[in-house]
Motif scaffolding. Structure first.
Motif, PDB file in Angstrom:
ATOM      1  N   TYR A  30       0.868  -1.183   0.117  1.00 51.50           N
ATOM      2  CA  TYR A  30      -0.158  -0.019  -0.146  1.00 51.50           C
ATOM      3  C   TYR A  30       0.907   1.346   0.058  1.00 51.50           C
ATOM      4  CZ  TYR A  30      -3.076  -3.292   2.085  1.00 51.50           C
ATOM      5  OH  TYR A  30      -4.067  -4.467   2.246  1.00 51.50           O
ATOM      6  N   LYS A  31       0.322   2.169  -0.385  1.00 53.35           N
ATOM      7  CA  LYS A  31       0.944   3.696  -0.298  1.00 53.35           C
ATOM      8  C   LYS A  31       0.406   4.220   0.984  1.00 53.35           C
ATOM      9  CE  LYS A  31       0.957   8.378  -1.756  1.00 53.35           C
ATOM     10  NZ  LYS A  31      -0.301   9.406  -2.093  1.00 53.35           N
ATOM     11  N   ASP A  32      -0.772   4.154   1.333  1.00 58.02           N
ATOM     12  CA  ASP A  32      -1.485   4.559   2.585  1.00 58.02           C
ATOM     13  C   ASP A  32      -2.307   3.374   2.784  1.00 58.02           C
ATOM     14  OD1 ASP A  32      -0.135   7.087   2.561  1.00 58.02           O
ATOM     15  OD2 ASP A  32      -1.825   7.981   1.405  1.00 58.02           O
ATOM     16  N   CYS A  33      -2.384   3.201   4.178  1.00 55.35           N
ATOM     17  CA  CYS A  33      -3.296   1.952   4.657  1.00 55.35           C
ATOM     18  C   CYS A  33      -3.963   1.948   5.893  1.00 55.35           C
ATOM     19  CB  CYS A  33      -2.337   0.494   4.587  1.00 55.35           C
ATOM     20  SG  CYS A  33      -1.447   0.503   5.938  1.00 55.35           S
ATOM     21  N   LYS A  34      -5.150   1.331   6.011  1.00 55.80           N
ATOM     22  CA  LYS A  34      -5.798   1.235   7.246  1.00 55.80           C
ATOM     23  C   LYS A  34      -5.585  -0.175   7.762  1.00 55.80           C
ATOM     24  CE  LYS A  34      -9.585   4.286   5.999  1.00 55.80           C
ATOM     25  NZ  LYS A  34     -11.014   4.285   5.897  1.00 55.80           N
ATOM     26  N   VAL A  35      -5.303  -0.739   8.803  1.00 57.83           N
ATOM     27  CA  VAL A  35      -5.138  -2.099   9.426  1.00 57.83           C
ATOM     28  C   VAL A  35      -6.134  -2.022  10.779  1.00 57.83           C
ATOM     29  CG1 VAL A  35      -3.081  -2.188   8.544  1.00 57.83           C
ATOM     30  CG2 VAL A  35      -3.386  -1.083  10.667  1.00 57.83           C
ATOM     31  N   TRP A  36      -6.357  -3.385  11.055  1.00 57.13           N
ATOM     32  CA  TRP A  36      -7.421  -3.535  12.106  1.00 57.13           C
ATOM     33  C   TRP A  36      -7.250  -4.887  12.377  1.00 57.13           C
ATOM     34  CZ3 TRP A  36      -9.020  -2.189   7.361  1.00 57.13           C
ATOM     35  CH2 TRP A  36      -9.831  -3.337   6.566  1.00 57.13           C
ATOM     36  N   PRO A  37      -7.759  -5.658  13.383  1.00 59.33           N
ATOM     37  CA  PRO A  37      -7.587  -6.971  13.890  1.00 59.33           C
ATOM     38  C   PRO A  37      -8.342  -8.008  12.513  1.00 59.33           C
ATOM     39  CG  PRO A  37      -8.359  -5.770  15.770  1.00 59.33           C
ATOM     40  CD  PRO A  37      -8.338  -4.744  14.650  1.00 59.33           C
ATOM     41  N   GLY A  38      -7.394  -8.608  12.029  1.00 61.33           N
ATOM     42  CA  GLY A  38      -8.044  -9.663  10.647  1.00 61.33           C
ATOM     43  C   GLY A  38      -7.633  -8.830   9.603  1.00 61.33           C
ATOM     44  N   GLY A  39      -7.373  -7.647   9.364  1.00 58.14           N
ATOM     45  CA  GLY A  39      -7.596  -7.123   8.034  1.00 58.14           C
ATOM     46  C   GLY A  39      -6.824  -5.834   7.750  1.00 58.14           C
ATOM     47  N   SER A  40      -6.514  -5.426   6.403  1.00 58.27           N
ATOM     48  CA  SER A  40      -6.192  -4.150   6.219  1.00 58.27           C
ATOM     49  C   SER A  40      -6.693  -3.821   4.715  1.00 58.27           C
ATOM     50  CB  SER A  40      -4.455  -4.315   6.058  1.00 58.27           C
ATOM     51  OG  SER A  40      -3.914  -5.172   5.137  1.00 58.27           O
ATOM     52  N   ARG A  41      -6.342  -2.733   4.107  1.00 59.29           N
ATOM     53  CA  ARG A  41      -6.828  -1.994   3.111  1.00 59.29           C
ATOM     54  C   ARG A  41      -6.205  -0.835   2.624  1.00 59.29           C
ATOM     55  NH1 ARG A  41     -10.783   1.531   1.609  1.00 59.29           N
ATOM     56  NH2 ARG A  41     -12.007   2.526   3.127  1.00 59.29           N
ATOM     57  N   THR A  42      -6.427  -0.359   1.374  1.00 62.84           N
ATOM     58  CA  THR A  42      -5.609   0.929   1.009  1.00 62.84           C
ATOM     59  C   THR A  42      -6.611   2.007   1.639  1.00 62.84           C
ATOM     60  OG1 THR A  42      -4.885   0.273  -1.321  1.00 62.84           O
ATOM     61  CG2 THR A  42      -5.451   2.528  -1.094  1.00 62.84           C
ATOM     62  N   TRP A  43      -5.819   2.949   1.992  1.00 64.78           N
ATOM     63  CA  TRP A  43      -6.621   4.210   2.679  1.00 64.78           C
ATOM     64  C   TRP A  43      -6.388   5.232   1.417  1.00 64.78           C
ATOM     65  CZ3 TRP A  43      -3.922   7.867   6.562  1.00 64.78           C
ATOM     66  CH2 TRP A  43      -4.925   8.915   7.009  1.00 64.78           C
ATOM     67  N   ASP A  44      -7.565   5.447   1.012  1.00 63.69           N
ATOM     68  CA  ASP A  44      -7.864   6.359  -0.302  1.00 63.69           C
ATOM     69  C   ASP A  44      -8.465   7.535   0.223  1.00 63.69           C
ATOM     70  OD1 ASP A  44      -8.414   7.537  -2.652  1.00 63.69           O
ATOM     71  OD2 ASP A  44      -9.442   5.764  -3.621  1.00 63.69           O
ATOM     72  N   TRP A  45      -7.606   8.821  -0.004  1.00 61.62           N
ATOM     73  CA  TRP A  45      -8.107   9.740   0.723  1.00 61.62           C
ATOM     74  C   TRP A  45      -9.198  10.492   0.046  1.00 61.62           C
ATOM     75  CZ3 TRP A  45      -3.281  13.380   2.224  1.00 61.62           C
ATOM     76  CH2 TRP A  45      -2.517  12.535   3.186  1.00 61.62           C
TER      77      TRP A  45
ATOM     78  N   ALA B 106      -2.563  -6.705  21.831  1.00 55.08           N
ATOM     79  CA  ALA B 106      -3.632  -5.796  21.699  1.00 55.08           C
ATOM     80  C   ALA B 106      -4.602  -5.646  20.600  1.00 55.08           C
ATOM     81  CB  ALA B 106      -2.751  -4.371  21.864  1.00 55.08           C
ATOM     82  N   ARG B 107      -5.781  -5.207  20.779  1.00 56.00           N
ATOM     83  CA  ARG B 107      -6.788  -5.184  19.783  1.00 56.00           C
ATOM     84  C   ARG B 107      -6.566  -3.515  19.265  1.00 56.00           C
ATOM     85  NH1 ARG B 107     -10.183  -8.352  18.425  1.00 56.00           N
ATOM     86  NH2 ARG B 107     -11.361  -6.744  17.332  1.00 56.00           N
ATOM     87  N   VAL B 108      -5.499  -3.729  18.302  1.00 56.56           N
ATOM     88  CA  VAL B 108      -4.911  -2.147  17.687  1.00 56.56           C
ATOM     89  C   VAL B 108      -5.141  -2.094  16.361  1.00 56.56           C
ATOM     90  CG1 VAL B 108      -2.879  -3.281  17.173  1.00 56.56           C
ATOM     91  CG2 VAL B 108      -2.992  -0.781  17.646  1.00 56.56           C
ATOM     92  N   GLY B 109      -5.618  -0.905  15.883  1.00 56.85           N
ATOM     93  CA  GLY B 109      -5.793  -0.591  14.392  1.00 56.85           C
ATOM     94  C   GLY B 109      -4.974   0.720  14.170  1.00 56.85           C
ATOM     95  N   GLY B 110      -4.883   0.958  12.976  1.00 61.33           N
ATOM     96  CA  GLY B 110      -4.350   2.200  12.668  1.00 61.33           C
ATOM     97  C   GLY B 110      -4.608   2.647  10.893  1.00 61.33           C
ATOM     98  N   VAL B 111      -4.152   4.042  10.927  1.00 61.86           N
ATOM     99  CA  VAL B 111      -4.349   4.639   9.429  1.00 61.86           C
ATOM    100  C   VAL B 111      -2.764   5.263   9.480  1.00 61.86           C
ATOM    101  CG1 VAL B 111      -6.851   5.035   9.400  1.00 61.86           C
ATOM    102  CG2 VAL B 111      -5.271   6.743  10.495  1.00 61.86           C
ATOM    103  N   PHE B 112      -2.171   5.148   8.423  1.00 56.99           N
ATOM    104  CA  PHE B 112      -0.951   5.127   8.284  1.00 56.99           C
ATOM    105  C   PHE B 112      -0.550   5.899   6.787  1.00 56.99           C
ATOM    106  CE2 PHE B 112      -1.078   1.615  10.940  1.00 56.99           C
ATOM    107  CZ  PHE B 112      -0.203   2.293  11.962  1.00 56.99           C
ATOM    108  N   HIS B 113       0.112   7.116   6.486  1.00 57.09           N
ATOM    109  CA  HIS B 113       0.296   7.992   5.472  1.00 57.09           C
ATOM    110  C   HIS B 113       1.823   7.600   5.320  1.00 57.09           C
ATOM    111  CE1 HIS B 113       0.450  10.884   2.529  1.00 57.09           C
ATOM    112  NE2 HIS B 113       1.092  11.782   3.189  1.00 57.09           N
ATOM    113  N   SER B 114       2.365   7.224   4.259  1.00 53.53           N
ATOM    114  CA  SER B 114       3.644   6.600   3.856  1.00 53.53           C
ATOM    115  C   SER B 114       4.535   7.809   3.193  1.00 53.53           C
ATOM    116  CB  SER B 114       3.896   5.574   3.361  1.00 53.53           C
ATOM    117  OG  SER B 114       3.442   5.455   1.968  1.00 53.53           O
ATOM    118  N   THR B 115       3.823   8.779   2.723  1.00 60.11           N
ATOM    119  CA  THR B 115       4.948   9.768   1.934  1.00 60.11           C
ATOM    120  C   THR B 115       4.917  11.051   3.005  1.00 60.11           C
ATOM    121  OG1 THR B 115       3.085  10.548   0.624  1.00 60.11           O
ATOM    122  CG2 THR B 115       4.487   8.902  -0.221  1.00 60.11           C
ATOM    123  N   CYS B 116       5.018  12.228   2.552  1.00 56.13           N
ATOM    124  CA  CYS B 116       5.173  13.443   3.380  1.00 56.13           C
ATOM    125  C   CYS B 116       4.768  13.403   4.594  1.00 56.13           C
ATOM    126  CB  CYS B 116       4.130  14.539   2.790  1.00 56.13           C
ATOM    127  SG  CYS B 116       3.694  14.565   1.051  1.00 56.13           S
TER     128      CYS B 116
END
Length: 120
Positions: free
Chosen positions: A21-36, A110-120
């Protein structure tokens, strides 16, 4: 169900469970592209409550936000308040530090999730 580890982070590229991914969302059991474009997010307006809602609804106890490599992505108070109103702890860091913290929480189960931006 555990949260997936982020195995690689570099400018414009994140690897999660064999997906890239360039930017992504992650959660327990999955992930996907974070499309702004889905929410109209931009660097200055920052992470919107709508950007994190999907992850929040996955039952996370902690949400980690990666603001980009140079921390250009803003995180408005309204977004932080929304996350906290859902009973979720929120951590905001420069993306490499955010990934390190996220992976540390994953390794602790932990039951953790996230949203991550991988540039700027």
């Amino acid at each position: 169900m555990s949260s997936p580890e982020i195995s690689r982070i570099s400018w414009g590229n994140m690897s999660v469970g064999g997906q890239h991914y360039k930017d992504c969302k992650v959660w327990p059991g999955g992930s996907r592209t974070w499309d702004w474009r889905e929410t109209g997010t931009e660097h200055y307006s920052g992470v919107q409550p709508a950007d994190v809602e999907e992850v929040v609804k996955k039952g996370v106890k902690t949400l980690v936000i990666g603001r980009g490599m140079t921390e250009a992505l803003q995180v408005p108070v309204s977004t932080l308040e929304y996350i906290k109103s859902q009973g979720i702890d929120v951590l905001v860091f420069q993306t490499e530090k955010a990934v390190k913290e996220y992976n540390s929480l994953v390794s602790q189960g932990a039951r953790v999730g996230g949203v991550f931006h991988s540039t700027c």
